[in-house]
Design a protein around this motif. Structure first.
Motif, PDB file in Angstrom:
ATOM      1  N   ARG A   9       0.850  -1.188   0.000  1.00  0.00           N
ATOM      2  CA  ARG A   9       0.000   0.000   0.000  1.00  0.00           C
ATOM      3  C   ARG A   9       0.886   1.239   0.000  1.00  0.00           C
ATOM      4  O   ARG A   9       1.860   1.321   0.734  1.00  0.00           O
ATOM      5  CB  ARG A   9      -0.899  -0.005   1.230  1.00  0.00           C
ATOM      6  N   ASN A  10       0.551   2.210  -0.837  1.00  0.00           N
ATOM      7  CA  ASN A  10       1.350   3.427  -0.966  1.00  0.00           C
ATOM      8  C   ASN A  10       1.217   4.342   0.244  1.00  0.00           C
ATOM      9  O   ASN A  10       2.144   5.046   0.599  1.00  0.00           O
ATOM     10  CB  ASN A  10       0.967   4.200  -2.232  1.00  0.00           C
ATOM     11  N   LYS A  11       0.063   4.362   0.868  1.00  0.00           N
ATOM     12  CA  LYS A  11      -0.177   5.244   2.010  1.00  0.00           C
ATOM     13  C   LYS A  11       0.366   4.574   3.281  1.00  0.00           C
ATOM     14  O   LYS A  11      -0.084   3.501   3.656  1.00  0.00           O
ATOM     15  CB  LYS A  11      -1.679   5.488   2.157  1.00  0.00           C
ATOM     16  N   GLY A  41      -4.378   2.655  -4.596  1.00  0.00           N
ATOM     17  CA  GLY A  41      -3.296   3.035  -3.706  1.00  0.00           C
ATOM     18  C   GLY A  41      -2.292   1.949  -3.402  1.00  0.00           C
ATOM     19  O   GLY A  41      -1.564   2.043  -2.421  1.00  0.00           O
ATOM     20  N   TYR A  42      -2.234   0.901  -4.210  1.00  0.00           N
ATOM     21  CA  TYR A  42      -1.254  -0.158  -4.033  1.00  0.00           C
ATOM     22  C   TYR A  42      -0.321  -0.168  -5.237  1.00  0.00           C
ATOM     23  O   TYR A  42      -0.715   0.180  -6.343  1.00  0.00           O
ATOM     24  CB  TYR A  42      -1.923  -1.533  -3.931  1.00  0.00           C
ATOM     25  N   SER A  43       0.911  -0.592  -5.017  1.00  0.00           N
ATOM     26  CA  SER A  43       1.832  -0.766  -6.138  1.00  0.00           C
ATOM     27  C   SER A  43       2.687  -1.997  -5.901  1.00  0.00           C
ATOM     28  O   SER A  43       2.842  -2.468  -4.773  1.00  0.00           O
ATOM     29  CB  SER A  43       2.697   0.485  -6.339  1.00  0.00           C
ATOM     30  N   HIS A  45       6.247  -3.994  -5.946  1.00  0.00           N
ATOM     31  CA  HIS A  45       7.662  -3.714  -5.726  1.00  0.00           C
ATOM     32  C   HIS A  45       8.461  -5.011  -5.827  1.00  0.00           C
ATOM     33  O   HIS A  45       7.933  -6.088  -5.571  1.00  0.00           O
ATOM     34  CB  HIS A  45       7.873  -3.107  -4.339  1.00  0.00           C
TER      35      HIS A  45
END
Length: 78
Positions: A9-11, A41-43, A45
């Motif tokens: 999650r990015n946040k 809001g997810y990326s 990696h």
């Protein structure tokens, strides 16, 4: 061998876990079943970014090559 990828999650949030990403879903199936709060809001990696790995994702990865790769990534260098 395919590199393990992680859905994060990015946040920032306390106790946030990294999920093992299979390319279409998380290993724990939280993505496809709607268990993650929001799909936005997810990326993805190539590392866990220092976060703990979801316990259900770890348990779901019964494929030995993937497990060995995870062990290598999670074991601190000597």
């Amino acid at each position: 061998m395919k590199q393990v990828e992680y859905l994060i999650r990015n946040k920032p949030k306390a106790k946030m876990r990294a999920h093992i990403w299979t390319g279409t879903d998380t290993a724990c199936r939280m993505w496809s079943t709607g268990g993650l709060i929001s799909r936005k809001g997810y990326s993805v990696h190539s590392t866990a970014e220092g976060r703990d790995i979801c316990q259900m994702c770890k348990a779901a990865t019964d494929v030995e090559p993937l497990r060995e790769q995870l062990r290598q990534q999670l074991t601190p260098p000597a």
